[in-house]
Design a protein around this motif. Structure first.
Motif, PDB file in Angstrom:
ATOM      1  N   UNK A 398      -1.070  -5.147   3.189  1.00  0.00           N
ATOM      2  CA  UNK A 398      -0.687  -3.933   3.911  1.00  0.00           C
ATOM      3  C   UNK A 398       0.825  -3.724   3.901  1.00  0.00           C
ATOM      4  N   UNK A 399       1.194  -2.450   4.039  1.00  0.00           N
ATOM      5  CA  UNK A 399       2.579  -2.063   4.305  1.00  0.00           C
ATOM      6  C   UNK A 399       2.556  -0.774   5.125  1.00  0.00           C
ATOM      7  N   UNK A 400       3.681  -0.486   5.786  1.00  0.00           N
ATOM      8  CA  UNK A 400       3.750   0.625   6.731  1.00  0.00           C
ATOM      9  C   UNK A 400       4.998   1.447   6.455  1.00  0.00           C
ATOM     10  N   UNK A 401       4.899   2.757   6.653  1.00  0.00           N
ATOM     11  CA  UNK A 401       6.064   3.644   6.596  1.00  0.00           C
ATOM     12  C   UNK A 401       6.129   4.460   7.880  1.00  0.00           C
ATOM     13  N   UNK A 414       9.378  10.810   4.525  1.00  0.00           N
ATOM     14  CA  UNK A 414       8.743   9.529   4.797  1.00  0.00           C
ATOM     15  C   UNK A 414       9.688   8.419   4.391  1.00  0.00           C
ATOM     16  N   UNK A 415       9.742   7.366   5.202  1.00  0.00           N
ATOM     17  CA  UNK A 415      10.648   6.254   4.924  1.00  0.00           C
ATOM     18  C   UNK A 415      10.154   5.422   3.756  1.00  0.00           C
ATOM     19  N   UNK A 416      10.982   4.486   3.349  1.00  0.00           N
ATOM     20  CA  UNK A 416      10.539   3.484   2.387  1.00  0.00           C
ATOM     21  C   UNK A 416       9.486   2.595   3.046  1.00  0.00           C
ATOM     22  N   UNK A 417       8.727   1.866   2.225  1.00  0.00           N
ATOM     23  CA  UNK A 417       7.668   1.014   2.746  1.00  0.00           C
ATOM     24  C   UNK A 417       8.240  -0.254   3.343  1.00  0.00           C
ATOM     25  N   UNK A 418       7.555  -0.765   4.327  1.00  0.00           N
ATOM     26  CA  UNK A 418       7.944  -2.013   4.994  1.00  0.00           C
ATOM     27  C   UNK A 418       7.687  -3.210   4.080  1.00  0.00           C
TER      28      UNK A 418
END
Length: 424
Positions: A398-401, A414-418
């Motif tokens: 998983x990753x989050x933005x 939208x930000x870069x991915x975590x």
């Protein structure tokens, strides 16, 4: 052998995020020639494929601006030409929005939107679904010297046209005016031209020449191998071709208008252009064999036009962005930190920490598939999410933005991915 965790994912997604939408639409109208009656699982797979295509495009290129030299460098990160494949109606280009110190827009190079002809009249087409007239969208000025479009144009030469012209009793149309739909060239006209004459056409089955190909070569592409594979740029001296190995990047000179203090530079990709859809609709002969048509496939041009109009006209996707000059940062979304991914019975529970200065409106959760993102959920303003319905024993990464919704004054972003955390 040792366990490898650095192998890239090589699926066959490609970059056509619009075609899955067209397939779904045509299925609802019972106009798919093959493979109709899609199940919910197949529909979900098409949606996932569309998202993967956009992720593929996001990974395909990067932009770097040299403010002093007034250039932008477009780097090809793929293992093939950028853009890839037989181009048909697909294209990639730079859209550059210039502003002065007060934030007033001065000029847009590579502008895309509702199309008007040379007299200022809207370019309209009839929607086969309901008969309504719709204004089409395209790159506004294909001949603008400040607009860099990456594409390949194929065609037919005079010798080949003379050899096959007799096969087409209706004098095959080779091209159409993008504003009026009037025939520009026919095969008999080309057959009567001097030897060596070439005309561009989307009739890719009978094309025999590459009229233009300025797509960016991949890393390490050498001229001799490209020649043997008929893959040379056209003209072949582009991208430092004389050196023997082609550049895998393109340095594009910028031309700021008078008074410009900043610019936003976007690399755009469109999988299916108006010009190609128009050609398909006009070149198909219908379903009546007596009129030169084909009972099974003769309406495909009209069907594709309908799907194109009903599903957003294959609106371009922004692959990469950069800025020139003094640009005020508009996006308030910053990258969160994924803290935990805790496995449970057929589920994984996630928690994350927003960046200290985050002013975003919510968070998107994604699976990570070797660098590509597959959407899981919009978590809203929460900082936790539980992903249900999973398969026990399988690994999920998983990753989050964070994201900011668009307003009247600022675009959404939208930000870069975590960071990435996996759980079994």
């Amino acid at each position: 052998p040792p366990f490898r965790d650095d192998l890239p994912l090589h699926d066959m997604t490609g970059g056509n995020y619009w075609m899955p939408q067209a397939i779904q639409y045509l299925d609802t109208k019972d106009k798919l020639r093959l493979g109709g009656g899609l199940s919910n699982v197949q529909l979900a797979a098409l949606d996932a494929g569309s998202l993967r295509a956009k992720q593929q495009l996001n990974l395909a290129a990067s932009l770097t601006v040299d403010n002093n030299a007034h250039t932008v460098k477009v780097v090809n990160h793929t293992g093939h030409k950028l853009i890839s494949g037989y181009p048909e109606g697909r294209r990639m280009w730079l859209r550059i929005t210039w502003k002065n110190s007060a934030g007033t827009k001065l000029r847009t190079d590579g502008a895309y939107g509702p199309l008007f002809d040379g007299n200022g009249d809207a370019v309209m087409v009839q929607n086969p679904l309901n008969g309504q007239m719709v204004q089409v969208e395209s790159i506004l000025n294909l001949d603008d010297p400040n607009t860099k479009i990456y594409e390949a144009h194929y065609g037919i030469d005079q010798e080949w046209a003379a050899a096959i012209a007799g096969l087409y009793p209706n004098d095959l149309a080779l091209s159409y005016d993008r504003y009026t739909g009037a025939v520009v060239h026919r095969i008999s006209e080309l057959a009567s031209q001097p030897a060596g004459t070439q005309y561009e056409t989307f009739h890719f089955v009978i094309n025999n020449v590459v009229h233009k190909d300025n797509r960016i070569p991949p890393y390490g592409m050498d001229a001799e191998t490209a020649r043997l594979r008929n893959a040379l740029p056209v003209p072949s001296d582009q991208y430092n071709g004389a050196s023997g190995t082609y550049d895998y990047f393109d340095n594009v000179s910028l031309n700021p208008p008078q008074g410009a203090s900043s610019a936003t530079i976007e690399l755009l990709y469109q999988p299916t252009s108006w010009e190609y859809i128009q050609f398909l609709a006009l070149a198909n002969n219908g379903s009546d064999p007596a009129q030169g048509g084909n009972a099974f496939l003769g309406m495909e041009g009209e069907y594709m036009l309908e799907a194109w109009l009903e599903k957003g006209m294959a609106a371009p996707h922004v692959m990469a962005t950069a800025t020139w000059g003094n640009v005020t940062q508009q996006c308030q979304s910053t990258t969160p930190t994924l803290d935990t991914a805790t496995p449970g019975n057929a589920e994984v529970s996630l928690t994350w920490t927003p960046a200290p200065d985050d002013a975003g409106d919510g968070y998107n959760v994604y699976y990570d598939q070797a660098g590509k993102a597959l959407s899981v959920a919009d978590a809203g303003q929460a900082s936790t999410y539980t992903d249900p319905g999973l398969t026990n024993g399988s690994e999920y990464c998983y990753k989050v933005t964070s994201y900011t919704t668009a307003t009247a004054d600022t675009p959404g972003c939208e930000s870069a991915a975590s960071n990435i955390i996996c759980a079994i």
